[in-house]
Write a protein that holds these residues in place. Structure first.
Motif, mmCIF file in Angstrom:
data_model
loop_
_atom_site.group_PDB
_atom_site.id
_atom_site.type_symbol
_atom_site.label_atom_id
_atom_site.label_comp_id
_atom_site.label_asym_id
_atom_site.label_seq_id
_atom_site.Cartn_x
_atom_site.Cartn_y
_atom_site.Cartn_z
ATOM 1 N N ASP A 249 3.212 5.753 -5.557
ATOM 2 C CA ASP A 249 3.723 6.344 -6.968
ATOM 3 C C ASP A 249 2.498 6.760 -7.203
ATOM 4 O OD1 ASP A 249 5.038 5.349 -8.834
ATOM 5 O OD2 ASP A 249 3.737 4.281 -9.129
ATOM 6 N N SER A 250 1.496 6.755 -6.673
ATOM 7 C CA SER A 250 0.264 7.851 -7.362
ATOM 8 C C SER A 250 -0.075 9.144 -6.645
ATOM 9 C CB SER A 250 -1.170 7.426 -6.284
ATOM 10 O OG SER A 250 -1.791 6.072 -6.632
ATOM 11 N N LEU A 251 0.853 9.469 -5.346
ATOM 12 C CA LEU A 251 0.917 10.539 -5.107
ATOM 13 C C LEU A 251 2.522 11.421 -5.854
ATOM 14 C CD1 LEU A 251 0.318 12.613 -3.052
ATOM 15 C CD2 LEU A 251 2.337 12.368 -1.661
ATOM 16 N N GLU B 187 2.318 1.665 -3.808
ATOM 17 C CA GLU B 187 1.447 1.808 -3.946
ATOM 18 C C GLU B 187 0.743 3.807 -3.689
ATOM 19 O OE1 GLU B 187 -1.731 -0.659 -3.619
ATOM 20 O OE2 GLU B 187 -0.813 -2.343 -5.152
ATOM 21 N N ARG B 188 0.664 3.710 -2.824
ATOM 22 C CA ARG B 188 0.163 5.073 -2.677
ATOM 23 C C ARG B 188 1.091 6.627 -3.086
ATOM 24 N NH1 ARG B 188 -4.304 4.500 1.030
ATOM 25 N NH2 ARG B 188 -5.704 3.627 0.322
ATOM 26 N N VAL C 129 0.530 -0.944 0.078
ATOM 27 C CA VAL C 129 -0.228 -0.166 -0.079
ATOM 28 C C VAL C 129 1.368 1.353 0.214
ATOM 29 C CG1 VAL C 129 -1.698 1.440 1.413
ATOM 30 C CG2 VAL C 129 -2.211 -1.004 0.633
ATOM 31 N N LEU C 130 2.073 1.387 0.791
ATOM 32 C CA LEU C 130 2.497 2.386 1.468
ATOM 33 C C LEU C 130 3.841 2.636 -0.528
ATOM 34 C CD1 LEU C 130 3.878 4.552 2.357
ATOM 35 C CD2 LEU C 130 6.070 3.341 3.176
ATOM 36 N N LEU D 276 1.547 10.587 4.904
ATOM 37 C CA LEU D 276 2.099 10.115 3.247
ATOM 38 C C LEU D 276 2.079 11.622 2.993
ATOM 39 C CD1 LEU D 276 3.873 9.747 1.036
ATOM 40 C CD2 LEU D 276 1.883 8.314 0.063
ATOM 41 N N GLU E 115 -0.149 12.227 -9.516
ATOM 42 C CA GLU E 115 -0.577 13.558 -8.992
ATOM 43 C C GLU E 115 0.244 14.877 -8.832
ATOM 44 O OE1 GLU E 115 -4.227 15.910 -8.203
ATOM 45 O OE2 GLU E 115 -3.364 13.518 -9.040
#
Length: 187
Positions: free
Chosen positions: A55-57, A52-53, A49-50, A100, A60
């Motif tokens: 990477d998403s951040l 993936e988040r 999860v860390l 994060l 963005e």
């Protein structure tokens, strides 16, 4: 209790790694700056999860800045860290909550891993509470490039475990497993 903050501002190394054989692996986040090394234990799902988040951040940030932020679209070539975790491996604490964020002024991602608090109280802390009180926290600040390299390694570490059963998606043991979707027959 007084909060202890283990701060790493652009460490030499920040990685996710494991110790043990697939099926019995222990997962760690490890930060190193010079001779100072901090390792914290966490669950495989937390690592996934860390990553993936993060990477998403980063995606963005790139989107919102129109590509102006110093964040590469992917981990740059040659940024692979394939080395094992630094030894001796001493667990500082087990991670409970994570946070994060992105600091636009310094153009850094901030990752926080908070120690598990085994407390009978399940209340959410009030904003007025003292920020100097609470569990130990590992706080790491990374450039966009270092964060993309972290994501690449973390996802590789997570996927290096036991393959999933194609029917129930539970991990397959080397000896096979009793698949709940196969009515109890060993696969």
């Amino acid at each position: 209790m007084a909060r202890q903050v283990l701060l790493f501002d652009q460490p030499e190394r920040f990685v996710a790694g494991t110790v043990g054989q697939p099926g019995e692996r222990q997962f760690f986040l490890q930060a190193r700056d010079g001779a100072r090394v901090v390792s914290v234990a966490l669950e495989k799902s937390q690592v996934q999860v860390l990553a993936e988040r993060v990477d998403s951040l980063l995606d963005e940030v790139v989107r919102r800045t129109g590509g102006e932020a110093p964040v590469p679209a992917t981990a740059p070539l040659g940024s692979d860290d394939l080395d094992p975790l630094d030894q001796p491996l001493t667990e500082e604490f087990r991670v409970g909550a994570m946070a994060l964020g992105w600091n636009g002024d310094t153009e850094q991602i901030i990752i926080e891993a908070h120690e598990v608090v085994e407390d009978d109280e399940t209340e959410i802390p009030e904003l007025e509470e003292d920020p100097d009180e609470g569990p130990t926290v590992l706080r790491v600040r990374l450039t966009g490039t270092a964060a993309r390299a972290f994501v690449k390694r973390a996802l590789a570490v997570v996927s290096a475990g036991r393959p999933p059963c194609p029917f129930c998606t539970q991990p397959l043991e080397p000896s096979g497993h009793i698949c709940p979707r196969a009515n109890g027959y060993r696969r």
